[in-house]
Write a protein that holds these residues in place. Structure first.
Motif, PDB file in Angstrom:
ATOM      1  N   HIS A  80       0.773  -1.244   0.000  1.00  0.00           N
ATOM      2  CA  HIS A  80       0.000   0.000   0.000  1.00  0.00           C
ATOM      3  C   HIS A  80       0.809   1.303   0.000  1.00  0.00           C
ATOM      4  CE1 HIS A  80       0.837   0.496   4.262  1.00  0.00           C
ATOM      5  NE2 HIS A  80       0.345   1.709   4.149  1.00  0.00           N
ATOM      6  N   ASP A  81       2.081   1.277   0.366  1.00  0.00           N
ATOM      7  CA  ASP A  81       2.902   2.503   0.327  1.00  0.00           C
ATOM      8  C   ASP A  81       4.139   2.321  -0.560  1.00  0.00           C
ATOM      9  OD1 ASP A  81       1.574   4.521   1.778  1.00  0.00           O
ATOM     10  OD2 ASP A  81       2.243   3.726   3.714  1.00  0.00           O
ATOM     11  N   HIS A 135       6.984   5.038  -1.669  1.00  0.00           N
ATOM     12  CA  HIS A 135       6.650   6.329  -1.054  1.00  0.00           C
ATOM     13  C   HIS A 135       7.922   7.169  -0.973  1.00  0.00           C
ATOM     14  CE1 HIS A 135       4.822   9.276   1.534  1.00  0.00           C
ATOM     15  NE2 HIS A 135       3.705   8.589   1.620  1.00  0.00           N
ATOM     16  N   GLU A 168      -0.998   7.534  -3.619  1.00  0.00           N
ATOM     17  CA  GLU A 168      -1.734   6.263  -3.635  1.00  0.00           C
ATOM     18  C   GLU A 168      -1.843   5.721  -5.064  1.00  0.00           C
ATOM     19  OE1 GLU A 168      -2.651   9.045  -2.058  1.00  0.00           O
ATOM     20  OE2 GLU A 168      -2.185   8.416  -0.003  1.00  0.00           O
ATOM     21  N   HIS A 183       1.449   4.212  -5.679  1.00  0.00           N
ATOM     22  CA  HIS A 183       1.611   2.901  -5.012  1.00  0.00           C
ATOM     23  C   HIS A 183       0.911   1.800  -5.821  1.00  0.00           C
ATOM     24  CE1 HIS A 183       3.025   5.432  -1.880  1.00  0.00           C
ATOM     25  NE2 HIS A 183       1.872   5.684  -1.298  1.00  0.00           N
ATOM     26  N   THR A 196      -6.568   4.359   0.992  1.00  0.00           N
ATOM     27  CA  THR A 196      -5.692   4.778   2.103  1.00  0.00           C
ATOM     28  C   THR A 196      -5.354   6.274   2.028  1.00  0.00           C
ATOM     29  OG1 THR A 196      -3.654   4.129   0.915  1.00  0.00           O
ATOM     30  CG2 THR A 196      -4.657   2.483   2.380  1.00  0.00           C
ATOM     31  N   ASP A 235      -3.356   0.922   8.883  1.00  0.00           N
ATOM     32  CA  ASP A 235      -2.432   1.963   8.432  1.00  0.00           C
ATOM     33  C   ASP A 235      -2.101   2.949   9.552  1.00  0.00           C
ATOM     34  OD1 ASP A 235      -0.833   3.068   6.488  1.00  0.00           O
ATOM     35  OD2 ASP A 235      -2.450   4.119   5.437  1.00  0.00           O
TER      36      ASP A 235
HETATM   37 MG    MG Z   1      -0.004   5.807   2.210  1.00  0.00          MG
END
Ligand code: MG
Ligand code: AMP
Ligand code: CMP
Ligand code: ZN
Length: 362
Positions: free
Chosen positions: A154-155, A158, A184, A187, A225, A266
């Motif tokens: 999910h990240d 980043h 996002e 990601h 997210t 998260d």
């Molecule tokens: Mg995030």
């Protein structure tokens, strides 16, 4: 400015990792023997937890992921994917899972908070939620698989700066995805790029129809997210519950359920034992300050007081975050999944501690 761009480019560079860690084949040799590679339902000896103590903790809140060794993060993934029978059911052998983990790990940057450790931490908490929430009876195998993959991805990649900063300072991603969920969307793109490769494609055994379903869930989960969607999700879910409309028979509502679980995971640092919550907060602050330093340097103005290294009140900022963001999310999640009410209590206990600290300051 050039200095901003250069700093981001440098931080995103994977060169140092490649120099330091070699390639996936050599790395895998150290941990997965020839005879173990093609197995789906047995974890390689070296990828099992070496201590029963750690294994016993993995489905609890008492884990501070930063304390784990690098290899224990990989062990966590192997343990969780086997614990929820993903490898068996979806025909993922040890070689494929190891390669997937290794390639995904390489996409995470060396930033203070949004790194591989946070990704594993979120996966670990998601597994904890599924376990204590008794959610294997609520969700399908496909949905659980989608949730676990989304948690770890999910990240991905980043850059340590939030969406506002990326747009404001016109990073390449900020320019590319302006007006959408900048990081996002990125990601998701990184996730697609990894899973698209045949040797990393965890979805290889799924039917065409299920691949489509899978991607729909994963893409929605990762996009959800984005914290700018937070209040809408909480409000929307509360309204459905208030009107007795929420139903697990409804596909969209099932997705909401999954979104809530990932979002809770998260920000799960706030529901762990206080000492752990506090350490995560310090780490996150460092990332916020780092962004603030760049904002000062480039004269673009601070995104928020939380980014100011010089003027920061940790307990006060945490009280705001707990009251306005965390508690509403944890509470609505517990209405959907009643067994998760314990987490609301943990957040409240930590909030009490922050409030005591503020009182002592006065
Ligand atoms: Mg995030
Ligand atoms: P459990 O839920 O604790 O019964 O274990 C679930 C999975 O963990 C099984 O597939 C076991 O093969 C695996 N397992 C057992 N012992 C360990 C260990 N020490 N480290 C990692 N995985 C293990
Ligand atoms: P991210 O991990 O991308 O998504 C959730 C966000 O919540 C996270 O980035 C932070 O910006 C924020 N967050 C998580 N934990 C805390 C905390 N303890 N205090 C303040 N903000 C937090
Ligand atoms: Zn995250």
């Amino acid at each position: 400015s050039f200095s901003t761009f250069a700093a981001i480019a440098l931080e995103n560079s994977r060169l140092k990792d490649i120099e330091k860690y070699g390639n996936v084949e050599t790395e895998m040799m150290k941990y997965v023997s020839e005879s173990e590679r093609s197995l789906t339902n047995t974890i390689p000896e070296k990828l099992r937890f070496q201590s029963e103590e750690l294994k016993a903790k993995i489905l609890t809140i008492n884990v501070f992921s930063c304390d784990l060794l690098g290899i224990d993060h990989i062990r966590t993934v192997f343990y969780i994917f086997n614990r929820f029978k993903i490898c068996d059911e979806f025909d993922i052998n040890n070689e494929m899972l190891f390669k997937f983990v290794f390639e995904l790990w390489k996409t995470y940057n060396d930033v203070p908070y949004h790194n591989w450790t946070h990704a594993c931490d979120v996966l670990q908490y998601t597994a904890y939620e599924l376990h204590i929430g008794e959610l294997e009876n609520v969700f399908t195998r496909l949905e659980i698989f989608a949730l676990l993959v989304s948690a770890i991805c999910h990240d991905a990649n980043h850059n340590g700066y939030n969406n506002i900063y990326n747009v404001k300072s016109e990073t390449p991603l900020g320019i590319l995805f302006k007006g959408q969920s900048v990081m996002e969307t990125h990601h998701v793109t990184i996730t697609i790029n990894i899973l698209d490769k045949d040797e990393l494609n965890l979805f290889h055994s799924l039917s065409k129809e299920n691949v489509r379903k899978m991607w729909n869930i994963v893409i929605k989960l990762i996009l959800s997210t984005d914290m700018s969607l937070h209040f809408n999700l909480v409000k929307n879910t509360s309204n459905l519950l208030d009107n007795n409309e929420f139903s697990f028979e409804n596909e969209d509502h099932r997705q909401i359920g999954l979104d809530l679980l990932l979002k809770v995971a998260d920000i799960s640092n706030v529901s762990r034992p206080f000492e752990i919550a506090d350490k995560w907060c310090t780490i996150l602050q460092e990332e916020f300050f780092r962004q603030g330093d760049m904002e000062k340097e480039n004269g673009i103005g601070l995104s928020s007081p939380m980014n100011d290294r010089e003027n920061n009140d940790k307990p006060k900022s945490q009280i705001g975050f707990y009251n306005f963001i965390c508690l509403p999310l944890y509470q609505v999640t517990a209405r959907v999944f009643p067994k998760l009410q314990v987490n609301v209590e943990h957040v409240k206990e930590n909030l009490e501690v922050w409030m005591k600290m503020v009182k002592q300051e006065e």
